[in-house]
Write a protein that holds these residues in place. Structure first.
Motif, PDB file in Angstrom:
ATOM      1  N   PHE A  19       0.835  -1.197   0.000  1.00 26.19           N
ATOM      2  CA  PHE A  19       0.000   0.000   0.000  1.00 26.19           C
ATOM      3  C   PHE A  19       0.871   1.248   0.000  1.00 26.19           C
ATOM      4  CE2 PHE A  19      -3.125  -3.080   1.266  1.00 26.19           C
ATOM      5  CZ  PHE A  19      -4.327  -2.591   0.771  1.00 26.19           C
ATOM      6  N   GLU A  20       0.331   2.341  -0.553  1.00 28.95           N
ATOM      7  CA  GLU A  20       1.115   3.562  -0.692  1.00 28.95           C
ATOM      8  C   GLU A  20       1.108   4.422   0.557  1.00 28.95           C
ATOM      9  OE1 GLU A  20       0.133   5.882  -4.053  1.00 28.95           O
ATOM     10  OE2 GLU A  20       0.713   4.356  -5.523  1.00 28.95           O
ATOM     11  N   ASN A  21      -0.041   4.488   1.264  1.00 36.19           N
ATOM     12  CA  ASN A  21      -0.101   5.343   2.446  1.00 36.19           C
ATOM     13  C   ASN A  21      -0.982   4.698   3.510  1.00 36.19           C
ATOM     14  OD1 ASN A  21      -2.947   6.542   2.249  1.00 36.19           O
ATOM     15  ND2 ASN A  21      -2.092   7.015   0.223  1.00 36.19           N
ATOM     16  N   LEU A  22      -0.745   5.104   4.745  1.00 35.88           N
ATOM     17  CA  LEU A  22      -1.397   4.474   5.897  1.00 35.88           C
ATOM     18  C   LEU A  22      -2.894   4.748   5.933  1.00 35.88           C
ATOM     19  CD1 LEU A  22      -1.153   2.851   8.496  1.00 35.88           C
ATOM     20  CD2 LEU A  22      -0.480   4.968   9.680  1.00 35.88           C
ATOM     21  N   SER A  23      -3.307   5.948   5.575  1.00 39.70           N
ATOM     22  CA  SER A  23      -4.729   6.276   5.658  1.00 39.70           C
ATOM     23  C   SER A  23      -5.542   5.440   4.668  1.00 39.70           C
ATOM     24  CB  SER A  23      -4.951   7.770   5.411  1.00 39.70           C
ATOM     25  OG  SER A  23      -4.505   8.155   4.125  1.00 39.70           O
ATOM     26  N   HIS A  24      -5.055   5.293   3.455  1.00 33.90           N
ATOM     27  CA  HIS A  24      -5.761   4.473   2.467  1.00 33.90           C
ATOM     28  C   HIS A  24      -5.775   3.013   2.891  1.00 33.90           C
ATOM     29  CE1 HIS A  24      -5.918   2.061  -1.370  1.00 33.90           C
ATOM     30  NE2 HIS A  24      -7.034   2.752  -1.435  1.00 33.90           N
ATOM     31  N   PHE A  25      -4.672   2.542   3.433  1.00 37.76           N
ATOM     32  CA  PHE A  25      -4.609   1.167   3.933  1.00 37.76           C
ATOM     33  C   PHE A  25      -5.648   0.955   5.038  1.00 37.76           C
ATOM     34  CE2 PHE A  25      -2.862  -1.454   7.447  1.00 37.76           C
ATOM     35  CZ  PHE A  25      -3.037  -2.706   6.855  1.00 37.76           C
ATOM     36  N   SER A  26      -5.706   1.875   6.002  1.00 37.13           N
ATOM     37  CA  SER A  26      -6.634   1.732   7.133  1.00 37.13           C
ATOM     38  C   SER A  26      -8.079   1.728   6.659  1.00 37.13           C
ATOM     39  CB  SER A  26      -6.413   2.865   8.143  1.00 37.13           C
ATOM     40  OG  SER A  26      -5.112   2.802   8.686  1.00 37.13           O
ATOM     41  N   TYR A  27      -8.399   2.608   5.711  1.00 35.70           N
ATOM     42  CA  TYR A  27      -9.762   2.680   5.174  1.00 35.70           C
ATOM     43  C   TYR A  27     -10.131   1.379   4.466  1.00 35.70           C
ATOM     44  CZ  TYR A  27     -13.567   3.938   2.027  1.00 35.70           C
ATOM     45  OH  TYR A  27     -14.743   3.957   1.333  1.00 35.70           O
ATOM     46  N   THR A  28      -9.224   0.887   3.620  1.00 36.10           N
ATOM     47  CA  THR A  28      -9.488  -0.327   2.849  1.00 36.10           C
ATOM     48  C   THR A  28      -9.576  -1.543   3.759  1.00 36.10           C
ATOM     49  OG1 THR A  28      -8.237   0.656   1.012  1.00 36.10           O
ATOM     50  CG2 THR A  28      -8.712  -1.686   0.871  1.00 36.10           C
ATOM     51  N   PHE A  29      -8.715  -1.595   4.762  1.00 36.41           N
ATOM     52  CA  PHE A  29      -8.707  -2.706   5.723  1.00 36.41           C
ATOM     53  C   PHE A  29     -10.043  -2.765   6.484  1.00 36.41           C
ATOM     54  CE2 PHE A  29      -7.818  -4.940   9.620  1.00 36.41           C
ATOM     55  CZ  PHE A  29      -6.814  -5.856   9.313  1.00 36.41           C
ATOM     56  N   LYS A  30     -10.485  -1.620   6.975  1.00 40.39           N
ATOM     57  CA  LYS A  30     -11.737  -1.577   7.743  1.00 40.39           C
ATOM     58  C   LYS A  30     -12.928  -1.946   6.867  1.00 40.39           C
ATOM     59  CE  LYS A  30     -14.443   1.299  10.893  1.00 40.39           C
ATOM     60  NZ  LYS A  30     -14.525   2.610  11.593  1.00 40.39           N
ATOM     61  N   LYS A  31     -12.912  -1.514   5.621  1.00 40.34           N
ATOM     62  CA  LYS A  31     -13.996  -1.824   4.691  1.00 40.34           C
ATOM     63  C   LYS A  31     -14.061  -3.329   4.427  1.00 40.34           C
ATOM     64  CE  LYS A  31     -15.828  -0.531   0.157  1.00 40.34           C
ATOM     65  NZ  LYS A  31     -15.583   0.296  -1.073  1.00 40.34           N
ATOM     66  N   ALA A  32     -12.877  -3.969   4.378  1.00 42.67           N
ATOM     67  CA  ALA A  32     -12.826  -5.407   4.085  1.00 42.67           C
ATOM     68  C   ALA A  32     -13.166  -6.264   5.291  1.00 42.67           C
ATOM     69  CB  ALA A  32     -11.451  -5.771   3.545  1.00 42.67           C
ATOM     70  N   PHE A  33     -12.668  -5.858   6.472  1.00 44.01           N
ATOM     71  CA  PHE A  33     -12.785  -6.720   7.651  1.00 44.01           C
ATOM     72  C   PHE A  33     -13.740  -6.190   8.730  1.00 44.01           C
ATOM     73  CE2 PHE A  33      -8.419  -7.551   6.006  1.00 44.01           C
ATOM     74  CZ  PHE A  33      -8.624  -8.880   5.612  1.00 44.01           C
ATOM     75  N   GLY A  34     -14.251  -4.967   8.525  1.00 46.09           N
ATOM     76  CA  GLY A  34     -15.211  -4.419   9.477  1.00 46.09           C
ATOM     77  C   GLY A  34     -14.600  -3.883  10.745  1.00 46.09           C
ATOM     78  N   VAL A  35     -13.286  -3.774  10.793  1.00 45.81           N
ATOM     79  CA  VAL A  35     -12.596  -3.285  11.977  1.00 45.81           C
ATOM     80  C   VAL A  35     -11.323  -2.574  11.570  1.00 45.81           C
ATOM     81  CG1 VAL A  35     -11.333  -5.459  12.289  1.00 45.81           C
ATOM     82  CG2 VAL A  35     -11.688  -3.948  14.252  1.00 45.81           C
TER      83      VAL A  35
END
Length: 268
Positions: A247-263
């Motif tokens: 991933f390129e940046n932490l904010s995009h990673f965190s958003y995508t992670f939460k969208k995928a796993f609900g947390v």
């Protein structure tokens, strides 16, 4: 390129950083011939980690994916290194002018650490004044230094002939195996296509036959699954993981992670 950490003109690059820095580019497009003055370079490929310390002189082959960190000395100070890039246009011109025989397909290590050599050490020392006095640099000078680099490498080890002058492009390889080994590199789909010996259209077509989904969707799912494993099972922090999985940046990673796993990844 001129910033507080790097000075570059033509194919010469001087790096000086005072804190650990992840390189922005995962793809090595041209051969890179470099010398580490102080600090360490950590190179991570699918074959493992290589650590190059101060005084190391090495040659990195083109057309490969690498994650690298520039690490200053533990006791304080700056990471410093100088590199010269030997591109295909120059090497083809050199080969033609010197009427060189065709090289064999290079099968050796893609990262070569050179033995101590006073002539090559002296060569890199001769480059440093140009970064302090850039007005003294010119295209004619960098061309001359590129030729000197080739001559020194061939004198040191004849096997560098195939390393430098094998102009063949990647051939069509096992797509499934390659992608499972290299999914964590943050490079465009077109780059993956080239590295697997395919046109972009052929790559997408073959990819969907193998994985039953598009490259973009598969890469995101694969990277997220690896991130979840590293955080939940290995105790890694999200801030230490997102770059490692592509991933390129932490904010995009965190958003995508939460969208995928609900947390949020910080709550796993």
């Amino acid at each position: 390129m001129n910033d507080k950490n790097h000075i570059q003109f033509d194919n010469l690059l001087y790096s000086c950083v005072d804190k650990k820095q992840r390189a922005n580019e995962s793809f090595v497009q041209e051969h890179a011939f470099g010398y580490i003055i102080s600090g360490e370079s950590h190179f991570k490929t699918n074959e493992g980690m290589k650590v190059a310390g101060p005084g190391t002189i090495g040659l990195v082959r083109r057309n490969q994916l690498i994650k690298s960190d520039k690490v200053p000395p533990i006791g304080g100070g700056d990471f410093k290194a100088v590199n010269i890039f030997l591109d295909q246009a120059f090497l083809r011109r050199y080969s033609a002018e010197n009427k060189l025989a065709p090289a064999n397909n290079y099968q050796g290590d893609k990262i070569r650490i050179l033995p101590p050599d006073p002539f090559i050490k002296g060569y890199f020392d001769s480059l440093l004044p140009y970064f302090d006095h850039p007005k003294m640099a010119s295209s004619a000078m960098t061309e001359l230094k590129s030729r000197e680099a080739v001559e020194l490498l061939l004198r040191l080890d004849p096997t560098f002939y195939d390393f430098l002058f094998d102009f063949s492009e990647p051939y069509k390889i096992d797509l499934e195996a390659y992608m499972n080994q290299h999914y964590m590199y943050n490079v465009p789909t077109a780059r993956f296509a080239t590295l697997t010996g395919r046109s972009l259209a052929s790559f997408k077509r073959d990819f969907e036959k193998v994985f039953r989904t598009s490259p973009g969707q598969w890469l995101q799912q694969k990277r997220l699954a690896e991130a979840y494993y590293l955080i939940s099972q290995k105790g890694r922090k999200p801030s230490d993981v997102y770059l490692d999985v592509g991933f390129e940046n932490l904010s995009h990673f965190s958003y995508t992670f939460k969208k995928a796993f609900g947390v949020s990844p910080s709550l796993v």
